[in-house]
Design an enzyme around this catalytic site. Sequence first.
Site, PDB file in Angstrom:
ATOM      1  CE1 TYR A   1      10.481  32.236  -2.122  1.00 32.22           C
ATOM      2  CE2 TYR A   1      10.608  29.859  -1.742  1.00 32.22           C
ATOM      3  CZ  TYR A   1      10.299  30.933  -2.565  1.00 32.22           C
ATOM      4  OH  TYR A   1       9.820  30.707  -3.823  1.00 32.22           O
TER       5      TYR A   1
ATOM      6  CG  MET B   1       6.641  23.262  -3.845  1.00 30.04           C
ATOM      7  SD  MET B   1       5.271  23.996  -4.749  1.00 30.04           S
ATOM      8  CE  MET B   1       4.311  24.681  -3.402  1.00 30.04           C
TER       9      MET B   1
ATOM     10  CE  LYS C   1      -0.398   0.114   5.052  1.00 32.13           C
ATOM     11  NZ  LYS C   1      -1.291   0.113   6.210  1.00 32.13           N
TER      12      LYS C   1
ATOM     13  NE  ARG D   1      -6.240   0.730  11.636  1.00 33.27           N
ATOM     14  CZ  ARG D   1      -4.990   0.492  11.220  1.00 33.27           C
ATOM     15  NH1 ARG D   1      -4.075   1.457  11.284  1.00 33.27           N
ATOM     16  NH2 ARG D   1      -4.650  -0.696  10.754  1.00 33.27           N
TER      17      ARG D   1
END
Length: 365
Positions: free
Chosen positions: A262, A311, A37, A134
């Site tokens: 930044y 980013m 997964k 869960r």
Amino acid sequence: MNNHVTILEIDSNALVHNLNYFKQKLKPNTKILAVVKAFGYGSDGIQVAKFLEDKVDYFAVAYANEGIALRKEEIKTPILVLHPQVPNLQSIIDFRLEPNLYNFKIFNAFLKLADEIPLMNYPIHIKFNTGLNRLGFWHTDIPKIITSLKETTHVKAASIFSHLAASEDLEEQDFTINQINNFAYIAQQFYKHLGYEPMLHILNTSGVVNFPQAQFDMVRVGIGLYGFGNDEKETSQLKNTHNLKSIISQIHLVEPGETVGYNRAFTAKRRGKTATIPIGHADGLSRRLGNKNGYVLINNQKAPIIGNVCMDMIMVNVSKIDCKEGDEVIIFNTQEMIEDIADVSETIPYETLTAISQRVNKMLK
């Protein structure tokens, strides 16, 4: 085609080593389910599944779309969908996936669909909640489930399973043993009243290590496949599968008083040299690694990340490193580096690995 120069190399030899490490802990007849997964824990679920297809008995994914992606790549091994949703049930059938049915809403919806089509002995998996709280039925639901299963030929329980809450923590050993005993009771009811015997499984990676007496018919190996055990000793026996690397895009000379990045987060105290690398928080690199909290390796030397993580880029201090534009940069290639990043990011290796963006190029080697 993905031409991003930041690459995650997935080490196939390490995958085999880790799989075999867990196999040698199992009884000869215990089956192995490989968990792929979350894009194979941040790697590439399709490439990993193709590589492991002839080496394991089952795959597990979280959601239907992950299983569909595997089927579209002609992977034929049984695939358990751990968290299916009612709107996806038809697609699950269309792509021969096997749903985990964890409450009566989805159980009844699937049985209704199986009756309408109709299906014949379609494999389903039934999950019980033994303490994780869960997903899963309660033990008090057993009679109703068994009655429904005995009244239909459209579905057949391939397995009954549960999930341990704290298998890695030996201080919670009593709680885990109680979960295992509760599960054994549940299994006994099915064996006694259903008329056939579904597979049983409850152990995850750390469960295989700490509770080998509870192997039942199958175990589920997830994070262990990718190089992490439940403690330092176990992890040291495994091999790292994730190697994240990039290149130097540009080198800058900075003068005293000049700032980098930044918000001018880094100010040079002396003349120095910085390297810009094409990886950032959109690629899965935590912003907490900025401002000298994290580092990369360039020509086997640590280069601290300076300023804020952008980013798409980071800047590192290479004032004392002999390097040039185009040189290879190692973001991480060992369990220790991954754990360092996780610690600085105040998280765990699971998140560090699964955070790796899908725009990063993934290559099984």
